[in-house]
Design a protein around this motif. Structure first.
Motif, PDB file in Angstrom:
ATOM      1  N   ARG A  24      42.753  38.212  37.325  1.00 14.20           N
ATOM      2  CA  ARG A  24      43.817  38.301  38.335  1.00 14.20           C
ATOM      3  C   ARG A  24      44.965  37.374  37.950  1.00 14.20           C
ATOM      4  O   ARG A  24      44.757  36.354  37.310  1.00 14.20           O
ATOM      5  CB  ARG A  24      43.277  37.902  39.710  1.00 14.20           C
ATOM      6  CG  ARG A  24      42.207  38.849  40.238  1.00 14.20           C
ATOM      7  CD  ARG A  24      41.761  38.424  41.626  1.00 14.20           C
ATOM      8  NE  ARG A  24      42.882  38.406  42.555  1.00 14.20           N
ATOM      9  CZ  ARG A  24      43.254  39.439  43.317  1.00 14.20           C
ATOM     10  NH1 ARG A  24      42.580  40.571  43.256  1.00 14.20           N
ATOM     11  NH2 ARG A  24      44.272  39.340  44.124  1.00 14.20           N
ATOM     12  N   ASP A  25      46.166  37.710  38.384  1.00 14.65           N
ATOM     13  CA  ASP A  25      47.324  36.851  38.131  1.00 14.65           C
ATOM     14  C   ASP A  25      47.555  35.846  39.244  1.00 14.65           C
ATOM     15  O   ASP A  25      48.412  34.979  39.130  1.00 14.65           O
ATOM     16  CB  ASP A  25      48.582  37.703  37.927  1.00 14.65           C
ATOM     17  CG  ASP A  25      48.574  38.385  36.570  1.00 14.65           C
ATOM     18  OD1 ASP A  25      48.184  37.743  35.577  1.00 14.65           O
ATOM     19  OD2 ASP A  25      48.950  39.564  36.506  1.00 14.65           O
ATOM     20  N   ALA A  26      46.807  35.955  40.322  1.00 11.43           N
ATOM     21  CA  ALA A  26      46.894  34.988  41.413  1.00 11.43           C
ATOM     22  C   ALA A  26      45.610  35.040  42.218  1.00 11.43           C
ATOM     23  O   ALA A  26      44.986  36.091  42.354  1.00 11.43           O
ATOM     24  CB  ALA A  26      48.086  35.284  42.312  1.00 11.43           C
ATOM     25  N   TYR A  27      45.248  33.885  42.709  1.00 12.84           N
ATOM     26  CA  TYR A  27      44.089  33.787  43.588  1.00 12.84           C
ATOM     27  C   TYR A  27      44.593  33.222  44.914  1.00 12.84           C
ATOM     28  O   TYR A  27      45.737  33.468  45.283  1.00 12.84           O
ATOM     29  CB  TYR A  27      42.993  32.938  42.930  1.00 12.84           C
ATOM     30  CG  TYR A  27      42.403  33.645  41.724  1.00 12.84           C
ATOM     31  CD1 TYR A  27      41.314  34.487  41.860  1.00 12.84           C
ATOM     32  CD2 TYR A  27      42.980  33.526  40.466  1.00 12.84           C
ATOM     33  CE1 TYR A  27      40.786  35.175  40.766  1.00 12.84           C
ATOM     34  CE2 TYR A  27      42.464  34.213  39.369  1.00 12.84           C
ATOM     35  CZ  TYR A  27      41.369  35.030  39.532  1.00 12.84           C
ATOM     36  OH  TYR A  27      40.864  35.716  38.457  1.00 12.84           O
ATOM     37  N   SER A  28      43.815  32.494  45.615  1.00 10.03           N
ATOM     38  CA  SER A  28      44.177  32.017  46.946  1.00 10.03           C
ATOM     39  C   SER A  28      45.477  31.210  46.930  1.00 10.03           C
ATOM     40  O   SER A  28      45.489  30.046  46.534  1.00 10.03           O
ATOM     41  CB  SER A  28      43.039  31.165  47.522  1.00 10.03           C
ATOM     42  OG  SER A  28      43.421  30.647  48.763  1.00 10.03           O
ATOM     43  N   ALA A  69      37.151  32.951  30.069  1.00 14.07           N
ATOM     44  CA  ALA A  69      38.271  33.700  29.497  1.00 14.07           C
ATOM     45  C   ALA A  69      39.120  34.226  30.645  1.00 14.07           C
ATOM     46  O   ALA A  69      38.591  34.716  31.649  1.00 14.07           O
ATOM     47  CB  ALA A  69      37.766  34.855  28.638  1.00 14.07           C
ATOM     48  N   ARG A  70      40.435  34.112  30.469  1.00 13.98           N
ATOM     49  CA  ARG A  70      41.367  34.566  31.491  1.00 13.98           C
ATOM     50  C   ARG A  70      42.314  35.595  30.892  1.00 13.98           C
ATOM     51  O   ARG A  70      42.972  35.328  29.888  1.00 13.98           O
ATOM     52  CB  ARG A  70      42.165  33.387  32.036  1.00 13.98           C
ATOM     53  CG  ARG A  70      41.323  32.404  32.821  1.00 13.98           C
ATOM     54  CD  ARG A  70      42.124  31.200  33.248  1.00 13.98           C
ATOM     55  NE  ARG A  70      41.396  30.385  34.204  1.00 13.98           N
ATOM     56  CZ  ARG A  70      41.452  29.060  34.235  1.00 13.98           C
ATOM     57  NH1 ARG A  70      42.196  28.396  33.362  1.00 13.98           N
ATOM     58  NH2 ARG A  70      40.763  28.388  35.149  1.00 13.98           N
ATOM     59  N   ILE A  71      42.353  36.762  31.523  1.00  8.84           N
ATOM     60  CA  ILE A  71      43.304  37.807  31.140  1.00  8.84           C
ATOM     61  C   ILE A  71      44.515  37.645  32.056  1.00  8.84           C
ATOM     62  O   ILE A  71      44.370  37.658  33.287  1.00  8.84           O
ATOM     63  CB  ILE A  71      42.693  39.209  31.303  1.00  8.84           C
ATOM     64  CG1 ILE A  71      41.439  39.353  30.440  1.00  8.84           C
ATOM     65  CG2 ILE A  71      43.729  40.285  30.956  1.00  8.84           C
ATOM     66  CD1 ILE A  71      40.646  40.615  30.712  1.00  8.84           C
ATOM     67  N   VAL A  72      45.702  37.475  31.464  1.00  7.96           N
ATOM     68  CA  VAL A  72      46.892  37.190  32.268  1.00  7.96           C
ATOM     69  C   VAL A  72      48.081  38.044  31.843  1.00  7.96           C
ATOM     70  O   VAL A  72      48.235  38.381  30.665  1.00  7.96           O
ATOM     71  CB  VAL A  72      47.280  35.694  32.195  1.00  7.96           C
ATOM     72  CG1 VAL A  72      46.173  34.824  32.776  1.00  7.96           C
ATOM     73  CG2 VAL A  72      47.586  35.255  30.762  1.00  7.96           C
ATOM     74  N   SER A  73      48.904  38.387  32.817  1.00  4.78           N
ATOM     75  CA  SER A  73      50.164  39.074  32.520  1.00  4.78           C
ATOM     76  C   SER A  73      51.139  38.061  31.949  1.00  4.78           C
ATOM     77  O   SER A  73      51.069  36.864  32.246  1.00  4.78           O
ATOM     78  CB  SER A  73      50.738  39.682  33.805  1.00  4.78           C
ATOM     79  OG  SER A  73      49.851  40.633  34.340  1.00  4.78           O
TER      80      SER A  73
END
Length: 170
Positions: A24-28, A69-73
């Motif tokens: 996700r590109d944003a969480y809480s 691992a983080r998938i990011v825009s």
């Protein structure tokens, strides 16, 4: 499995590996640390998340390999800039290995629809979020096919991803 163990229990029982994929590109966005960071306040990750630091550090000290691992825009969102900034003082300090994959580099990968953890290649913890990035009820399963699928997806991302120390957010 019906009851959801705490992360403290999951890491306590973990013997070899704990892998986590975030997509996700944003969480809480209401998280107090994020709100404070946006307001320009200095964030001490070790102070804000001392419990997490302790849980992961203890597992790593027993020889558990913890990878995230983080998938990011790209360009990255404000929330991802925040995450990147606190990663060194939290995740890396705890002993996690962290890598980042620009979303454009993941287009040909088959990925599960949810963020997840896989513990010891057998126990799958699925994170669920609402449309605003707020956590909802997680799900846990020891279904071997699902754990294998998620583990394979993680490894495909990990192989392409950029180590934290080399990933630029601007």
């Amino acid at each position: 499995m019906s009851s959801i163990p705490t992360f403290k229990e999951l890491f306590r029982d973990c013997q070899r590996t704990a892998i986590h994929l975030e997509a996700r590109d944003a969480y809480s966005k209401t998280d107090s640390a994020f709100v404070d960071w946006k307001a320009g306040e200095s964030i001490d990750p070790a102070e804000r998340w001392s419990g997490w630091l302790s849980i992961v550090s203890e597992a790593v000290s027993r020889g558990v390999e913890v990878r995230r691992a983080r998938i990011v825009s790209t360009p990255v969102s404000e929330y991802i800039r925040f995450e990147h900034e606190v990663t060194q003082g939290l995740n890396i300090k705890a002993g996690e290995q962290v890598r980042w994959l620009p979303r454009r580099s993941a287009s040909d990968l088959l990925l599960p629809g949810n963020d997840f953890w896989v513990f010891d290649s057998r126990l799958l913890y699925l994170n669920h979020f609402d449309g605003e990035g707020e956590a909802t009820e997680p799900e846990i399963t020891d279904n071997p096919e699902m754990a294998k699928l998620c583990g394979s997806a993680f490894e495909a991302v990990w192989d392409r991803a950029i180590p934290h120390s080399e990933f630029e957010t601007h």
